[in-house]
Design a protein around this motif. Structure first.
Motif, PDB file in Angstrom:
ATOM      1  N   ALA A 307       0.830  -1.209   0.000  1.00 34.93           N
ATOM      2  CA  ALA A 307       0.000   0.000   0.000  1.00 34.93           C
ATOM      3  C   ALA A 307       0.860   1.254   0.000  1.00 34.93           C
ATOM      4  O   ALA A 307       0.635   2.178  -0.804  1.00 34.93           O
ATOM      5  N   THR A 308       1.848   1.305   0.884  1.00 41.07           N
ATOM      6  CA  THR A 308       2.702   2.484   0.969  1.00 41.07           C
ATOM      7  C   THR A 308       3.526   2.663  -0.297  1.00 41.07           C
ATOM      8  O   THR A 308       3.630   3.777  -0.837  1.00 41.07           O
ATOM      9  N   ALA A 309       4.106   1.569  -0.783  1.00 41.48           N
ATOM     10  CA  ALA A 309       4.937   1.654  -1.992  1.00 41.48           C
ATOM     11  C   ALA A 309       4.100   2.107  -3.182  1.00 41.48           C
ATOM     12  O   ALA A 309       4.550   2.938  -3.996  1.00 41.48           O
ATOM     13  N   PHE A 310       2.879   1.587  -3.297  1.00 42.23           N
ATOM     14  CA  PHE A 310       2.028   1.961  -4.429  1.00 42.23           C
ATOM     15  C   PHE A 310       1.661   3.444  -4.367  1.00 42.23           C
ATOM     16  O   PHE A 310       1.743   4.157  -5.377  1.00 42.23           O
ATOM     17  N   PRO A 335      -6.927   6.177   1.743  1.00 36.72           N
ATOM     18  CA  PRO A 335      -5.491   6.482   1.720  1.00 36.72           C
ATOM     19  C   PRO A 335      -4.978   7.005   3.062  1.00 36.72           C
ATOM     20  O   PRO A 335      -3.851   6.668   3.471  1.00 36.72           O
ATOM     21  N   LEU A 336      -5.793   7.802   3.753  1.00 36.72           N
ATOM     22  CA  LEU A 336      -5.383   8.313   5.061  1.00 36.72           C
ATOM     23  C   LEU A 336      -5.201   7.170   6.057  1.00 36.72           C
ATOM     24  O   LEU A 336      -4.225   7.136   6.827  1.00 36.72           O
ATOM     25  N   ASP A 337      -6.133   6.204   6.037  1.00 35.00           N
ATOM     26  CA  ASP A 337      -6.012   5.038   6.918  1.00 35.00           C
ATOM     27  C   ASP A 337      -4.749   4.245   6.591  1.00 35.00           C
ATOM     28  O   ASP A 337      -4.016   3.811   7.486  1.00 35.00           O
ATOM     29  N   LEU A 338      -4.498   4.042   5.306  1.00 31.31           N
ATOM     30  CA  LEU A 338      -3.364   3.228   4.881  1.00 31.31           C
ATOM     31  C   LEU A 338      -2.037   3.924   5.135  1.00 31.31           C
ATOM     32  O   LEU A 338      -1.011   3.271   5.359  1.00 31.31           O
TER      33      LEU A 338
END
Length: 515
Positions: A307-310, A335-338
């Protein structure tokens, strides 16, 4: 469902934008008369935007809402007149993502027949079992699946015959739509033969607004549905697309290069995919010149760090929906949660209740692991074979273990039947998977429990390395031993060229255990 919430959400996403009065009235009349079936959704979209492109197909190019509806009506009439398909029959659809698949689903909906969405990755024996269990009257299939389709003991029509029916059948006068038909989605079948799950027809705008409140889709956009439409997530994307009157972009096969090219060429502002597709996109290094504002995934767990890398590469556009064929959805991570924690499954959307229960059905304390139960408007109506399912006080068990933290974020800790009891210790494979996925040499990994004569069970790790990389089994064990408890160290470490997966990217444990 809160009517004020529905109204505000529909307005915020552009669904209440004024249009020609006659078309708006026609759209609303369609829903009142025919409900929220797939055929009614298409008819309502056609009433509002008849000449807008409904789907862009690789072979046909743009197809308007009006043309798509007329073709579906002719197919329905042709299936009724020449094959005797009627309300209550079951029609199997063995198709990749293309406009003809949509037409076939809508034709079944018009007739009141149950459409059984068949996984394209089934083996011949599995397809034969599905055809028998679901009592298929007919199987419509793409040309490429003719050898596989031969295993089904029912009448079979390939796409050329289906096209001939569409071309040679006049469009019936008026619009008739039976509310009786259901979409039957097959479970993934990672632990055995797939079961048919009857999908409910939405009773109103509540389910739509629950999702678009958290996933910011806009009316009239362009959506590339890369997830297989025979899967719950791909089918959900189709329902959202018709409700939002977007243009759907379809490709028969997923490839990173063609997906990126299509996003740019057709200016797609949303992409619906499964996590393994994001992994392939990241490995390709490709990126659209104008990445979509929404990249929504579901169907399997996000591998650790993906998730972060994407989002670092494509922007903060990633939305992850956790759910199942049976429960529809449980939670959505924004996105904020991730960004806060890429391992979270997010929060339940409006109108959804998620609780964590122990084996006795009692709520567990905050932060403790238990079984995940979900309640919402779209719980499935049961299996077609009447198999048992876990329902407690209107809440459906997902079969997963999880916990909820102090901020109300849900975390999925693994399948309940994946928990390994090794020497009296409860061991969860997922933390080991997430740890091993951080190794730079590792492309993908699966950790499962296997039988052990001394300890009852033990962990086994299956790793696929990036090309040119090397890693020893002892290095893997020592790495896990450094970060996790002794009983989490996998005794078996095997290196594979690829992991066995379903068409939606889920790893198949039974195949791993047979290696």
């Amino acid at each position: 469902m809160d009517l004020l919430f529905i109204g505000k959400t529909l307005a915020r996403r552009g669904l209440l934008h004024p249009g020609r009065p006659d078309r708006v009235i026609d759209q609303l009349k369609t829903f009142r008369r025919h409900g929220f079936t797939l055929a009614a959704e298409l008819r309502a979209a056609e009433a509002r935007d008849p000449h807008k492109a409904a789907v862009i197909d690789e072979q046909r190019g743009p197809v308007s809402y009006r043309v798509l509806l007329r073709r579906a009506q002719r197919l329905a009439a042709g299936l009724s007149a020449t094959r005797g398909v009627k309300e209550g029959d079951r029609v199997g659809l063995l198709c990749r993502n293309h406009a003809g698949f949509l037409e076939a689903m809508v034709a079944c909906s018009i007739l009141g027949a149950d459409a059984v969405l068949v996984n394209t990755a089934l083996s011949a024996p599995q397809l034969a079992a599905v055809a028998e269990q679901q009592k298929l009257r007919l199987l419509l299939h793409d040309r490429e699946f003719a050898p596989l389709a031969a295993a089904a003991d029912c009448e079979r029509l390939d796409e050329s015959i289906v096209e001939a029916l569409v071309v040679n059948t006049p469009t019936p006068p008026g619009f008739h739509c039976s509310p009786a038909g259901r979409m039957i989605v097959l479970t993934s079948g990672t632990t055995g033969a797939p079961k048919g799950a009857r999908r409910p027809t939405p009773a109103g705008f509540g389910p739509l607004t629950s999702i678009i409140d958290r996933i910011p889709l806009r009316v009239g956009g362009r959506m590339l549905i890369a997830a297989p439409i025979f899967h719950t997530w791909g089918y959900a994307a189709l329902q959202l697309a018709l409700a939002m009157r977007v243009t759907i972009v379809l490709q028969r096969r997923f490839e990173p290069a063609t997906t990126v090219e299509a996003v740019d060429r057709f200016r797609c502002d949303s992409l619906f995919a499964v996590p393994v597709m994001l992994q392939r996109l990241m490995e390709s290094g490709l990126k659209p010149a104008n990445p979509p504002a929404v990249v929504a995934v579901s169907g399997s767990a996000l591998p650790g760090g993906l998730a972060t890398a994407f989002m670092d590469h494509w922007g903060d556009s990633l939305y992850n929906l956790y759910g199942s064929t049976e429960a529809s959805w449980a939670s959505i991570a924004t996105p904020l949660d991730l960004r806060k924690d890429p391992g979270t499954a997010g929060r339940p959307p409006h109108g959804t209740r998620v609780v964590i229960l122990d084996r006795a059905g009692r709520p567990v304390p905050q932060g403790e692991i238990g079984q995940i139960y979900v309640g919402n408007e779209m719980l499935f109506e049961g299996y077609t074979g009447n198999e048992d399912h876990d329902l407690r006080d209107g809440l459906l068990g997902t079969g997963d273990l999880g916990h909820i933290d102090g901020d109300g974020l849900l975390y999925v800790d693994g399948r309940a039947d994946d928990m390994v009891v090794s020497g009296g210790e409860n061991v969860f494979p997922r933390p080991v998977e997430e740890l091993l996925a951080k190794l730079p040499q590792v492309r993908e990994v699966a950790v499962i429990g296997v039988p052990d004569a001394d300890f009852g069970q033990r962990l086994a790790a299956y790793l696929v390395l990036h090309p040119g990389q090397r890693l020893e089994a002892d290095e893997v064990r020592e790495y896990v031993r450094h970060y996790l408890a002794r009983f989490s160290v996998p005794r078996d470490v095997l290196f594979l060229e690829e992991l066995p997966r379903t068409a939606t990217g889920k790893v198949i444990p039974r195949v791993l255990r047979s290696l």
